[in-house]
Structures are given as structure tokens and as C-alpha cells.
Design an enzyme around this catalytic site. Structure first.
Site, PDB file in Angstrom:
ATOM      1  CG  ASP A 146      82.670  36.251  59.245  1.00  0.00           C
ATOM      2  OD1 ASP A 146      83.308  35.432  59.056  1.00  0.00           O
ATOM      3  OD2 ASP A 146      81.531  36.006  59.479  1.00  0.00           O
ATOM      4  N   GLY A 191      81.957  31.633  58.643  1.00  0.00           N
ATOM      5  CA  GLY A 191      81.573  32.986  57.456  1.00  0.00           C
ATOM      6  C   GLY A 191      80.528  32.630  56.651  1.00  0.00           C
ATOM      7  CG  LEU A 299      88.886  25.693  69.332  1.00  0.00           C
ATOM      8  CD1 LEU A 299      89.066  23.836  68.600  1.00  0.00           C
ATOM      9  CD2 LEU A 299      89.365  25.919  70.261  1.00  0.00           C
TER      10      LEU A 299
END
Lengths: 415, 415
Positions: A146, A191, A299
Site C-alpha cells: 500500500d 489499497g 496476485l
């Protein structure tokens, strides 16, 4: 004989670079004249509470290539946990357990590799050490896809995730450009509270493709009507519109954009569709062109086969720096990276006081988002670009990447 | 001066290898003593009807490295279409148009790279050529990630998709093994009617990981109760269970497994959740452990950065063979691959009559699925393994793979 040992553990969500920081800690300990054994606790602090350890120095002594193998293996070689320590004023028991383990293993420095929540653990252990006058060094090593940790230019794990996201957007653009019919493809990127990773989709742009044509970050209030106007406008000049959207977009009242309110699954549960799926239905309803949503999902945080070399190298150095800082007496700190220049890209390493980092989050500055709230600025692009540079040479065996054996994690029976 | 030219086009859904077959056709034409120019029609047969062509010989003449660049670029360099020709007895107009274009461009051979639907076009054009006594050779070159074309051992594009699926499952397994809590991860894989690609998830297994622990193909009727029993049983010995499931699983009455029946989105539409999402809710409801579903989506068919070298090399050869067969007088045929041996893996190339291929589909044989219907046999594993071997060296620029400029596809305004 008195030993001077170190203990390292990993915590929070996986990234592709978190094992590279672990490899850095092991390498620095092995090279160090000050420290003897590098122990690893399994599954974060819970491994200390349960006394589950690996002797990492011994493992590397038996096969020195293991440091490189760990470096390029996704997720956590030591396993992870999501375990919040209580305030020690409320319950000092786990702290007593942990520091008694430190004593038993003759630990003089503890390294915790993780994100915001893990830095909360570093802060609490540091404060407790101070309270009991312990001399044990407690240092955090950052990681998170993030990129939302404060006091550091960027975090290990982010650059590789950004490279995966940009590569995927580029490949998806080739996939969509083939049809001569108007289409919209919505790519949902991780995020929840910070848009760094979604912004990195812009790195996919090149001389023949401006995909993603629209980018929506959680830092800007999302307006469905404006979104439809943006897409309609884009469709006038572009047959195949690609939209990058953060999983965490919210409306002006702070509500997540999802189709969950009225949807029910076969069991009568409210079905919380993601942001991408919700916008897919919105485009289908309001514009009526061919539309698809793609959720890149886990992924983006585990695809070691396309890691950023810059990211893995920096993560490794940050692991080594943690050991160096500890041996110089630093404690209650997190390793940070400072960018000196974008071009040529140059950085230096330092540490910052942990209490300024734990439980804080760094958003994308609004001045790095265009005023329409549907794209990023050149400054943000320039910030992102150096972080995805370089490719990691992965060994393949039988057609697949070879990663470290992690059977010590999942073959172990439940306690 | 009379020329002897060839025309090539691409059709159907994208794969990573379809451009490699195109590169093979161009290379063979350039090397050929018989043929002059290799033209490419844009967007499949619709490009012939609209007279939109590229002179591929000229493009390659200006830069011979382009053949290698095309070979490793995802999706269709020439664009695609989903266009079904009418029966010529009902409407001969498009056929007249196409054959008049062949005459105008002095085409003596037409190559169509595609899947089942595209082979229908090859059949129809072949039949029409026969009817009007045209001497133009019509040859199909197979491609599909679904691997469901008859008369050929396997299809270009499948091996690369299989490599992507197996790599993703391996990386997802590392991602899930880190937590010491029971979890189920369901990975939904493409292939609505044939389970080949879902089966290839088994290639991810290695000495430390048996993921995917359960595999469900569309060839076996799916029973929700049995599925829950399978997962419960697996959870007794495995903390983190990974399930690979085809998007096309159906119950014994042939109904797709989806949560679409009762779910509605915010617009009141029936919301057709995928198989993975549906099983996620089922596990949450019936078992109550931590559960996540991952839809690999279009990335499995466009991720050129992790293509199978075996796949791309075979696709290239099949493109070349098409030109060779045409020059030897073959028509109304598709290039096929015959496997001579698994170990060492050896193949030879041939052609098969198109009427035995068009509109047929090849399923996974039931004897290659275990009797419980939740795994594949060793025979299927051995069939799959050679197809993902070898890595393609991709050039990177600025941190991303460099693919061919396809602006000729998407910058063109709508007709």
C-alpha cells in the site's frame, strides 16, 4: 557462554519483498562481528508466545545459496500473523512472556518486518523495554504494497506490486484493443485507504497506448454521475477505454462504492460486490457498451516472477541496515528510505522514531491528483517510475519459478 | 506483373501465442520462393470486407527484428473479430466480396488463425472456393487457451495460459500458507466447456505444496454437498486449502453453478456471480472458515511476460507449416500437432481436413479425472507438463515488457 543473538519475525499481509528484508537481516547477522545467531520466530509475535523458532544462521550455514532463494520467494518465509498486543498497562502478561523468551534465547535485538499494525507492535515492545529498563534493541523494517507508511519515501513491496499492476494493465490493454467495438474495462486494484498502487497503473502508458485512460483513487470523493460523464467523454476518442480504480473508492459521505446494499446471494446474505463490479454494472446500465471488470486480487502482492529488482534490492539493504542500526545502539525506530533525486534515482537509508510512524497512514497528496480527480500528475508519475525498474532473475524448474520450501509453515499441526 | 500473395488474419479471443503463429506465417512467406507479399487483414474477415490491410512483408523488410517482437506480443497484432459468415446458399454476398478482394490482392493462399468459430469460417470459405472452382488455398491455424480443438494434440496459446495458471496457483499458495488459521481459497479459471486449463493448475504441485488440493472441471457434474464434504475432509489435514475450479462447472441438470438466481445489483439486475464467488459464499455459509475467491480473469490469456517457450515455438512452427502446406497444394485444412512421446517430449506437424474440426469441441476424457471428480490423474498431468516448459526472454524498457505498437488497431476511427 553468553551469546549475542538476534530475533526476526514477519507480520501483516504478504508482499514480494518482505523475504528480501528477512534475507538482509540474516546476511547482516552472519557477516556481523557483534552477533552470533539469527533466530526467526514463526507467525510473527505469536511464534514468540508459542516458542516456535527456526535457527536461520544454521540453515544458511548449511547452504549459503538460501539467502538468494529466500530473497526471491513471495510472502513470508517465517509466516505471518495479525495479532495486536494489548496495552501493557492493561495486560503485561504477553510482554513478560516475550521478554522472558528474549532472555532465554539471549536476544539483544528484535526486528519486526511489517506494515502499520506491525509498527504498533514495535512501538509497544519499545515502550515496554524502556519501562523495564531492558537494553534489547527493537527495530521495525517496513513493508506494504500500500506504500502508506509515514516518514519513509516508499515501502518495500510497493515497487514490485506497482510493476505487476502496470504490466497487467499493459497486457490487458493489448487484450482489449483487438476488437473494433466500443468497450470499457474496469480494473480494480488494492489499497483501501491509499491510492499509491492504483496510481502506479499510469506507468503502463506508452507511445501507442494511454491506458489506463481514467484513474480513480480513494483520496478523492467518488461521484458516480461524474464517472459516467468521464467515461462517455473518453469513449468519443477511444474505442476501448480502460479504467483503473482503487478497491477503496468512497462517495462524498465516505461510503464505499459497492453494489452490496441491495444484492443478496443464494443464502440471503448481503453480497458485497467490489468497486470494479459495481462500476461494471453502472456502465452497463448508463452507457450500454460492452463492459468487463477485472479484480487483480492477491496476485498483485505475491507475483515474485515479475518483481522489481530495485524493490528487492532496497528491501534487502533495509534488512541489513536494521542490524547495523541495532548494533550502533538504535532502538524504538523503523528503517526509512530517503530519496535524494529522481533522475538519476538515488536514495539513502536512515531510521525514524517509531512513535511518529505506528498507526499513521500516508495518503497520495491531493496536489499529485489532477483537478478533475480522474488522473495523476506528472510529479506522481516521476515519483513512481524509478520504483519498478529492473528485473529479478528467477530460476525455473519444470516450467515454473522455484521458490523456497515453506513446508515448515503449513505442515505443522494446529496448536 | 502477376503476383502470388498470401493473406493472413486473426479471429476470436486473445492468447499469448496467436501472434507467434502470425510471425511464423510472415517468416515463411518472406523465406518462400513461391510467394511474394504477405498481407494482413485487420480485425479478421471483417478487415477483408472493409478493405483494411497491412503489408506485413514491407513492415518486416524495414525492420527484420519485428518478427521476434510480434512473436512475443500478447493478443492479436492484426486485431480480431467475432463475425460468423452466413451460409453461402442463404447469402453469397460476403463471399463474393471476399473472393473479389482475394483476386484484387492476387491472393493464392488465405490463413485464418483462430479457435472453433474461426474454423467455421475456414470451412465455409473452403466450401465456397470449391463451389466456384477457385484455386485459392484456405488453411486454418489453431489457437485457443481452452485447448478444445479436435484432431490436434493441443492448441497454441494453451501452454502459455497453463503456465500462467500454474504459476499463479503456486504464488497464491505461498500467499495463503503464511497464516496459522484454517482458510479456503477458491481460484476460478477460464474454460467454460473444457477443463484443460483448470486441470493445468495441478502443475503447481511440488514437494512442499499439494495446492490445488481440489480440482473441479466442467466435464463432471458438480454437486455442492459433495464439494462441502470434500473441503471439510481436506481441512482436517491441511490448514490452507486451495481449490481450482472451472468457470463452467454445472450441476447434474446442466445448470451453471452461480449465485445469480436471487442476487440483484443496485439497478435491479440479476447479478450473475461467477462459480468462484458462489463457492466462496457456500464455504462461508456451510463451513464458516476464512474464505476468499480469486478470478484470474483475462490475465491468463494475455500475460506474455510469462509465456511458455514450448508454446510460442510450436505456434511459430504451425504458422510456417501453414505456408508450406498451402504451397504444396493443401486446402480446406487446419494445421495439427501430433505428440509422438511425452518423455522426451517430441511432436510432428501435419494437417487435418477442416470439416472434422469446425464446430466440434474436445473435452477432457473422463478417464483422466479421478473417480471422486475432484482431481486429475497422473496421465493428464504427464500430458500437460511438457506444454509449459521453457521461458521466453522478453525485453524490458523502463521496468515494463516491451510489446509491438498496436496503434494501427485502436487509433483508427470507427467506420
Amino acid at each position: 557462554m553468553t551469546q549475542n543473538n538476534v530475533l526476526v519475525a514477519q507480520s501483516g499481509g504478504p508482499t514480494v519483498a518482505i523475504n528480501s528484508s528477512l534475507a538482509g537481516v540474516i546476511a547482516a547477522t552472519v557477516e556481523s562481528k557483534k552477533y552470533d545467531i539469527c533466530y526467526g520466530a514463526l507467525n510473527g509475535v505469536t511464534g514468540i508466545l508459542d516458542e516456535r523458532y527456526l535457527n536461520l544462521s544454521q540453515i544458511v550455514e548449511q547452504d549459503s545459496t538460501i539467502i538468494d532463494q529466500i530473497k526471491s520467494t513471495p510472502a513470508m518465509y517465517l509466516g505471518s500473523c495479525r495479532h495486536k498486543l494489548p496495552n501493557f498497562d492493561d495486560d503485561s502478561h504477553p510482554y513478560e512472556q516475550i521478554f522472558s523468551q528474549f532472555e532465554k534465547l539471549q536476544i539483544s535485538a528484535f526486528f519486526y518486518i511489517g506494515g502499520n499494525d506491525s509498527m504498533d507492535t514495535v512501538l509497544k515492545l519499545s515502550d515496554y523495554a524502556k519501562k523495564i529498563n531492558s537494553n534489547i534493541r527493537i527495530i521495525g523494517i517496513p513493508k506494504t504494497i500500500d506504500n502508506d507508511l509515514c516518514m519513509t519515501d516508499h515501502t518495500p513491496g510497493f515497487g514490485s506490486a506497482a510493476k505487476y499492476v502496470a504490466t497487467s494493465i499493459l497486457e490487458i490493454s493489448h487484450d482489449t484493443y483487438i476488437y473494433k467495438v466500443k468497450s470499457v474495462t474496469i480494473v480494480e486494484i488494492m489499497g483501501r485507504d491509499a491510492g499509491w498502487l492504483t496510481a502506479s497503473s499510469a506507468l503502463a502508458r506508452n507511445k501507442y497506448s494511454m491506458a489506463p485512460h481514467l484513474i480513480y483513487l480513494p483520496e478523492v470523493a467518488f461521484d458516480k454521475e461524474q464517472f459516467i460523464e468521464d467515461v462517455k467523454k473518453q469513449l468519443k476518442t477511444t474505442n476501448n477505454v480502460i479504467v483503473a480504480v482503487s478497491e477503496g473508492i468512497r462517495d462524498k459521505d465516505g461510503n464505499y462504492i459497492s453494489a452490496g446494499e441491495t444484492a443478496e446471494d443464494t443464502f440471503g446474505h448481503a453480497q458485497l460486490s467490489g468497486a470494479g463490479k459495481t462500476l461494471e454494472y453502472l456502465v452497463k446500465e448508463q452507457i450500454g457498451v460492452k463492459v468487463r471488470s477485472v479484480e487483480i486480487n492477491v496476485l498483485q502482492r505475491c507475483a515474485s516472477h515479475i518483481a522489481s529488482k530495485t524493490d528487492l534490492d532496497e528491501a534487502f539493504v533495509q534488512g541489513k541496515k536494521a542490524v547495523e542500526f541495532a548494533s550502533n545502539g538504535v532502538t524504538a525506530a523503523m528503517v526509512v528510505i530517503k530519496r535524494l533525486s529522481n533522475d538519476p534515482y538515488t536514495v539513502e537509508y536512515d531510521y525514524a522514531v517509531i512513535k511518529n510512524i505506528a498507526n499513521e497512514a500516508k495518503s497520495v497528496p491531493v496536489e499529485w491528483i489532477n483537478k478533475e480527480g480522474n488522473n495523476i500528475t506528472k510529479e506522481l508519475f516521476n515519483y513512481l517510475l524509478p520504483l519498478i525498474q529492473g528485473e529479478v532473475s528467477i530460476k525455473y524448474s519444470n516450467g515454473l519459478p522455484t521458490y523456497m520450501d515453506v513446508s515448515h509453515l503449513h505442515k505443522r499441526s494446529e496448536k
